[in-house]
Design an enzyme around this catalytic site. Structure first.
Site, mmCIF file in Angstrom:
data_model
loop_
_atom_site.group_PDB
_atom_site.id
_atom_site.type_symbol
_atom_site.label_atom_id
_atom_site.label_comp_id
_atom_site.label_asym_id
_atom_site.label_seq_id
_atom_site.Cartn_x
_atom_site.Cartn_y
_atom_site.Cartn_z
ATOM 1 N N GLU A 127 0.857 -1.183 0.000
ATOM 2 C CA GLU A 127 0.000 0.000 0.000
ATOM 3 C C GLU A 127 0.894 1.234 0.000
ATOM 4 O OE1 GLU A 127 -4.014 1.567 2.289
ATOM 5 O OE2 GLU A 127 -3.233 -0.440 2.656
ATOM 6 N N GLU A 180 -2.004 0.938 13.466
ATOM 7 C CA GLU A 180 -3.125 1.313 12.614
ATOM 8 C C GLU A 180 -4.456 1.092 13.323
ATOM 9 O OE1 GLU A 180 -4.633 0.509 8.044
ATOM 10 O OE2 GLU A 180 -3.291 -0.927 8.997
#
Length: 857
Positions: free
Chosen positions: A458, A733
């Protein structure tokens, strides 16, 4: 006495260090300076600039003004390659300071016609899945070289050497921009590398962001399939002649030792290339037809190695693998020294952020391989490290080295070389570690663009993440040029309907990922506003105003006459801890409430921006729209008793902080309800990305700082300090990226280095320590510490545009000690705990020693 009124000589404060010193991309740069010290009565009433252009042309400009930030360039516009020297002095009435030290700037190449080089690409080399090519040019330089400048960019990333020596310690140049619209070039001073006689200039090209894998869909070569180089070496002789070596059809190319390279998958290197391949075999290059109008100078610092982390421990895993712990989750690569290996032996280094069941937790990488491998040449001692990849990791698995030693391993930490500007400390060890984790996650994800995570497939510039984190980032580091460049990409990628792609640069390029999404698209408005608030630069608002208006105008069309932004795709309060691991969208906060609240907030910012820019009709129009949306929000989502639809911590926090409750009784009841929800949660956080940066401010503004402190210092899951108790060294996260049982969260996306939930650090600086801006650029500050009962001391220090401001407090033996430093040119309102009155102070050091507030030791 005159000396009592004369300040210290000012010094220039370059907010974008690299680009000001060399390769300045503005013909009329603005100037800022810091006055280190002055008597308490000093107030700048005038300044004088001395500008030396060329060898002897000296101009002086005297201006009656108290401004010292972003002062307009008073001389004629600069030209390409021009070198200028600037000094400044300041006055208080008739008393002038000494002159500052000289500040030297050199302009880059401002116009397309300044480039004599051509984009070149090797013929028959450098295709996808083949070795990285090295392109070379040669020329003769007679004795008497006075200076040399190299200007370079590429499709791909490059490593440059002049006469076998690196031209810079920068890596992954030219970095990542929206290549179709803006291709950055760098300028280098290579005077010391030029030699009399023959000179060789070599560039090795890697895939980087241009041609490597980007995103979770496995896309490659998003921007193009062909690597190319544009370079121009200009050597100025003592007699004034200029010799130029520019990329053209006479250059040649060969294969390098880098067999393959990818930012996600890693690099494979064959160090035997000189022996096993005909390394002298060269091929010709082809000149490409490219648009030079896309070329822009750098605005922020380069990507560089910024630190070294020595290995802390080596051991054998349950599966028999050799594992290494570097003690800190970071971004970069492993530098490994090996000795005595047979030529052709292979060494492999695999990277991961965490361990699970005693092995590397590679599931969190998804499809990213994160492996660097080397075929060694067989020298006595060889140093192994890549050039064209990055990894997010704390742990590494090393194979192929039988006598691996601790002293032979280190992490090379890599990132945009942002100057550090902010610090925080306290008497609470876990809180200090949490703040350090925020710093490390900033370092790891500010790599030319503000990415979401550094380890998996990502690593994209998610707009929502930086929107909520920009206040924290701008305290910790000087991010002016870094984020100004990213915002320029955002403007370039913005759709005609005003919608902002969810990642910038936009490499996903799908209809869904380009649809309007609240909090994410609002980055177009909120990030430039944050930069203005923190640095005092109205120029960033002027640059982005068209983009800001386009965003809110587009959302107003969606909202329609009822002024409610409802339906459509939304992330909502992303990663609310109550959402199941497999469905992070399922937050408790209603997405329509979140979306309409963001519309009201962005409209207010655009209205205030229009006023600052002197566009008063626009300001009136957007202020009217703001009130319309606020009224619609209150009517649709708020009951007369102050209940907000979905009854979540986040909806109350945004409604309170963004003035969405027009009735004061509704507001008081909403404040009480938020406090009740926090208590009912057992002081566990129940917010996602949207609510996390707001909730502690909302509680503090509501008169419940003690509840905010209980949230902050909670150690059970979910909480900010829970990861610290699990040994985290960066921000996770998810609130539970690692579960209490030591297992990695089963969700499809889990990173252990993701700054978004660390956005609460901004409140820590402003409330726990007590150092907050009250006007743009910290020209006025509010010093208002609200000490948690669990802390005996706290401190914050920040290099503001005016100089260092600091606050520190201690509670000791029933007394409260407060120490405040205000830089010259700024002033502060100082509130002592428990008091509504304030002291107005100007620059200098100030101290208070008073009885501790009731209930505090």
């Amino acid at each position: 006495m005159v000396s009592a009124e004369r300040p210290s000589a000012p010094r220039f404060e370059h907010r974008t260090e690299d680009s000001v010193v060399l390769g300045l991309g503005e013909p009329s740069p603005r100037l800022s300076w810091i006055i280190p010290q002055a008597s308490e009565r000093f107030l700048q009433t005038a300044y004088e600039l001395e500008i030396t252009r060329g060898e002897s042309s000296v101009e002086r400009f005297t201006v009656a003004s108290n401004e010292q930030l972003f002062v307009n360039w008073p001389s004629a516009p600069l030209t390409s390659r021009e070198r200028v020297t600037v000094r400044v002095r300041v006055a208080h009435d008739s008393y002038w300071s000494e002159w500052s030290d000289e500040s030297v700037a050199e302009v880059g190449l401002l116009n397309a016609e300044d480039w004599s080089g051509q984009f070149i690409s090797p013929k028959g080399l450098g295709a996808l899945d083949t070795s990285a090519p090295t392109l070379s040019g040669w020329f003769e330089v007679p004795r008497g070289a006075a200076k040399a400048r190299l200007y370079a960019t590429a499709h791909g990333v490059y490593r440059a050497h002049l006469n076998g020596k690196p031209v810079s310690d920068a890596v992954l140049a030219p970095g990542w921009t929206s290549y179709e619209h803006r291709l950055r070039y760098h300028a280098y001073d290579v005077t010391s590398l030029v030699q009399d006689g023959a000179n060789t200039l070599d560039f090795t090209l890697g895939n980087g962001w241009y041609r490597g894998r980007l995103g979770w869909e496995g896309k490659r070569a998003v921007y193009g399939e062909r690597l190319s180089l544009l370079a121009q070496l200009e050597v100025t002789m003592e007699d004034g002649r200029c010799l130029v070596l520019a990329t053209n059809g006479e250059w040649a190319a060969k294969e390098s030792e880098i067999i393959s390279d990818d930012l996600y998958d890693g690099q494979r290197t064959d160090l035997r290339i000189a022996e096993v391949r005909d390394s002298t075999r060269r091929v010709s290059v082809e000149v490409l037809d490219e648009d030079y109008g896309r070329l822009v100078a750098q605005e922020g610092p380069m990507i560089r190695p910024t630190g070294i982390l020595p290995a802390q421990r080596i051991w054998s895993s349950p599966g028999g693998h050799t594992l290494v712990d570097f003690g800190q989750n970071a971004v970069g690569w492993v530098r490994l020294r090996v000795r005595g290996l047979t030529a052709g032996s292979e060494v492999m280094v695999r990277h991961a952020e965490a361990l699970e069941d005693g092995e590397l937790a590679i599931r969190a990488l998804r499809s990213a391989k994160a492996i660097d491998s080397y075929i060694v040449a067989g020298a006595n001692v060889e140093t192994l490290e890549p050039a064209f990849t990055l990894h997010g990791f704390r742990y590494a698995e090393v194979s192929g080295v039988p006598d691996l030693r601790l002293e032979d391993l280190e992490t090379v930490v890599v990132g945009s070389d942002l100057p550090r500007t902010g610090w925080f400390s306290s008497s609470h060890e876990l809180l200090n570690r949490f703040h350090e984790n925020v710093v490390w996650s900033t370092r790891g994800n500010f790599i030319d663009v503000p990415t979401d995570c550094p380890q998996r497939d990502e690593r994209l510039g998610w707009t929502g993440d930086i929107q909520i984190f920009a206040p924290t980032a701008s305290f910790l580091y000087d991010v002016t040029g870094f984020l100004a460049s990213w915002l320029a990409d955002l403007s370039a990628e913005q759709l005609p309907n005003g919608s902002v792609p969810h990642v910038i640069p936009d490499v996903i390029r799908s209809e869904l990922m380009s649809s309007p999404a609240a909090a994410w698209g609002d980055a177009a408005v909120i990030v430039p506003w944050t930069l203005y608030q923190r640095y005092g630069d109205v120029g960033i608002l002027r640059q982005q105003f068209g983009s800001m208006k386009a965003w809110v105008d587009g959302v107003l069309r969606i909202a329609g006459p009822d002024r409610l932004w409802s339906g459509g795709f939304q992330y909502g309060d992303w990663l609310d801890p109550t959402a199941p691991p497999e469905d992070p969208f399922r937050a408790k906060a209603d997405p329509d409430v979140v979306a309409t609240g963001h519309l009201a907030r962005s409209l207010q910012i655009v209205a205030e921006t229009a006023t600052l820019l002197g566009q008063f009709e626009e300001a009136k129009r957007y202020a009217g729209h703001t009130e319309e949306v606020r009224a619609a929000f209150a009517q649709a989502f708020v009951t007369p008793s102050g209940r907000v639809l979905s009854d979540a911590q986040t909806v109350y926090a945004l409604a309170l902080e963004w003035s969405l409750l027009p009735d004061q009784e509704q507001r008081r009841r909403a404040e009480r309800r938020l406090a009740d929800l926090v208590r009912a949660s057992g002081f566990h956080i129940n917010t996602g990305f949207v609510g996390t940066p707001l909730i502690c401010d909302a509680l503090t503004s509501a008169g419940h700082p003690e509840l905010a402190h209980s949230l902050l210092l909670q150690t059970g899951c979910p909480s900010w300090l829970y990861p610290v108790t699990k040994g985290s060294t960066t921000i996770w996260e998810r609130w539970d990226s690692m579960l209490p049982n030591g297992r990695v969260n089963p969700g499809e996306m889990t990173s252990f280095n993701h700054y978004a939930l660390g956005a609460v650090a901004d409140w820590m600086h402003r409330s726990v320590a007590g150092l907050a801006p009250a006007s743009p650029g910290y020209r006025t500050m509010v010093i208002r510490p609200q000490p948690p009962e669990a802390l005996h001391s706290a401190a914050a220090r920040h290099l503001t545009p005016y100089g260092v401001a600091s606050v520190s407090w201690q509670r000791r033996l029933g007394r409260f000690h407060l120490h405040v430093t205000v830089p010259v040119g700024a002033e502060a309102r100082v509130y002592l705990p428990g008091s509504a009155d304030f002291f107005h102070v100007r620059h200098g050091t100030h101290q208070w020693n008073v009885a501790s507030p009731s209930g505090h030791p």
